[in-house]
Design a protein around this motif. Structure first.
Motif, short mmCIF file in Angstrom:
data_model
loop_
_atom_site.label_atom_id
_atom_site.label_comp_id
_atom_site.label_asym_id
_atom_site.label_seq_id
_atom_site.Cartn_x
_atom_site.Cartn_y
_atom_site.Cartn_z
N GLU A 1 4.28 9.10 53.18
CA GLU A 1 3.75 8.20 54.08
C GLU A 1 4.21 8.13 55.29
O GLU A 1 4.40 7.99 56.57
CB GLU A 1 3.40 6.42 53.90
CG GLU A 1 2.70 5.90 54.68
CD GLU A 1 0.93 6.05 54.28
OE1 GLU A 1 1.04 5.76 55.92
OE2 GLU A 1 0.63 7.21 54.01
N ALA A 2 5.91 7.55 55.54
CA ALA A 2 7.00 7.79 56.50
C ALA A 2 6.90 9.17 57.21
O ALA A 2 6.75 8.87 58.56
CB ALA A 2 7.95 7.45 56.00
N LEU A 3 6.87 10.16 56.25
CA LEU A 3 6.27 11.53 57.13
C LEU A 3 5.83 11.78 57.91
O LEU A 3 5.85 12.39 59.18
CB LEU A 3 6.63 12.65 55.97
CG LEU A 3 7.36 14.59 56.72
CD1 LEU A 3 8.45 13.93 56.90
CD2 LEU A 3 7.31 15.21 55.38
N ARG A 4 4.70 11.60 57.16
CA ARG A 4 2.74 11.12 58.06
C ARG A 4 3.07 10.44 59.64
O ARG A 4 2.70 10.56 60.63
CB ARG A 4 2.12 10.90 57.51
CG ARG A 4 0.83 10.79 57.31
CD ARG A 4 -0.47 10.47 56.99
NE ARG A 4 -0.49 11.46 55.24
CZ ARG A 4 0.01 10.78 54.55
NH1 ARG A 4 0.33 9.61 54.24
NH2 ARG A 4 -0.68 12.01 52.92
N MET A 5 3.48 9.26 59.31
CA MET A 5 4.07 7.91 60.44
C MET A 5 4.27 9.27 61.42
O MET A 5 4.58 9.36 62.29
CB MET A 5 4.60 7.02 60.08
CG MET A 5 3.02 6.08 59.54
SD MET A 5 3.85 3.82 59.01
CE MET A 5 5.44 4.80 58.20
N ALA B 1 14.16 14.93 57.10
CA ALA B 1 13.21 14.25 56.24
C ALA B 1 12.57 15.71 55.32
O ALA B 1 12.70 16.22 54.31
CB ALA B 1 11.81 13.10 56.76
N VAL B 2 12.28 17.10 55.85
CA VAL B 2 11.90 17.77 55.95
C VAL B 2 13.02 18.16 54.45
O VAL B 2 12.03 18.56 52.83
CB VAL B 2 11.77 19.68 56.65
CG1 VAL B 2 11.12 20.10 56.23
CG2 VAL B 2 9.89 18.30 57.73
N THR B 3 14.10 18.22 54.85
CA THR B 3 15.30 19.28 54.03
C THR B 3 15.86 18.29 52.85
O THR B 3 15.93 18.90 51.61
CB THR B 3 16.35 19.17 55.05
OG1 THR B 3 15.93 19.90 56.08
CG2 THR B 3 17.38 19.56 54.44
N ALA B 4 15.36 16.75 53.60
CA ALA B 4 15.78 16.34 51.94
C ALA B 4 14.52 16.08 50.98
O ALA B 4 14.80 15.36 49.48
CB ALA B 4 15.55 14.77 52.44
#
Length: 277
Positions: free
Chosen positions: A9-13, A98-101
């Motif tokens: 959800e954070a990634l989407r925001m 975030a993507v790498t994590a």
């Protein structure tokens, strides 16, 4: 609202915010282009950066009130452009981290950067909800539709599906075509086979959809430590559009329209767990 995966959800925001900033940058550059072209006729630049705008701005010293007003407004637009560029740079680094994590290797695919990878992860959620790559292609709007008439067999691009995902694949396809990649070689083979540029681009986007699907499956398998099963055509090779015979382009159209574009909030997100590395 119940959020089952806070990280997604954070990634989407963040991805939505990045898209808003990119749109804001385009508007700022357009206004700046107009002002500078009025101050410096014939010196319009196609891809204007803040540094280029500053260099052009200091060369003009109008004496009339209209010219002075334009110059002041141009200075304000340059300041806005510098600010939005700084925000975009910061959010790009945040999206990459975030993507790498999450243990994703989508950025290994040529033409997909942090913003594209984040959009894929945010909108896909649990890749297990797609029975196979054909269902995934239908959802991304890259599955061709039959548009045959009489004895003339032809297909057209689907207008359905998730348009944001389709845009990610479109950008990746254009980037691959512009550089010395296997995607460009595949595109040229399609042209040599008699397809139009639009048809060849459609084929490449469909192929890239398969590549993205396989990478999502591979990432989920690596994180879960088990074969998710039930995903036809999934393979672990997904770094670029390949000509390997195991990679079937499946150019055949799918019957009927695509499924709805966005998953409900209640959909489970269980395969793509956060990476601990």
């Amino acid at each position: 609202m119940l959020v089952e995966d806070g990280e997604l959800e954070a990634l989407r925001m963040l991805t939505d915010r990045r898209d808003e900033l990119a749109h804001q940058r385009v508007q700022t550059v357009n206004r700046l282009q107009r002002l500078l072209s009025e101050l410096l006729p014939g010196q319009r630049k196609r891809d204007l950066s803040a540094a280029q705008a500053k260099a052009m701005h200091v060369t003009v010293r109008p004496r009339d009130i209209c010219g002075k007003t334009r110059r002041r407004m141009a200075a304000e637009e340059i300041a806005d452009l510098v600010a939005v560029d700084a925000k975009l740079k910061k959010i790009k680094a945040e999206l990459k981290a975030a993507v790498t994590a999450r243990g994703s290797h989508l950025m290994d695919i040529y033409g997909i950067g942090p913003a594209g990878a984040a959009r894929v992860l945010a909108d896909v959620g649990d890749v297990a909800r797609f029975a196979d790559r054909n269902r995934f292609a239908s959802w991304t709007g890259t599955a061709s539709l039959d548009a045959s008439s009489g004895e003339q067999a032809r297909h057209r691009l689907s207008r359905a599906g998730n348009r944001r995902m389709n845009h990610v694949l479109h950008v990746a396809a254009i980037v691959q075509i512009r550089h010395d990649t296997k995607g460009r070689a595949y595109y040229r083979r399609k042209l040599a086979a008699g397809k139009t540029p639009m048809e060849a681009l459609r084929c490449l986007k469909r192929r890239l959809s398969d590549v993205v699907y396989r990478q999502l499956i591979a990432d989920a398998q690596q994180q879960d430590g088990a074969d998710p099963g039930g995903h036809c055509g999934a393979a672990l090779q997904s770094s670029a559009v390949d000509s390997h015979p195991l990679i079937d382009t499946s150019d055949q159209p799918l019957p009927g329209p695509a499924n709805p574009t966005l998953r409900p909030e209640s959909d489970p997100v269980k395969n793509l767990v956060p990476s601990t590395r």
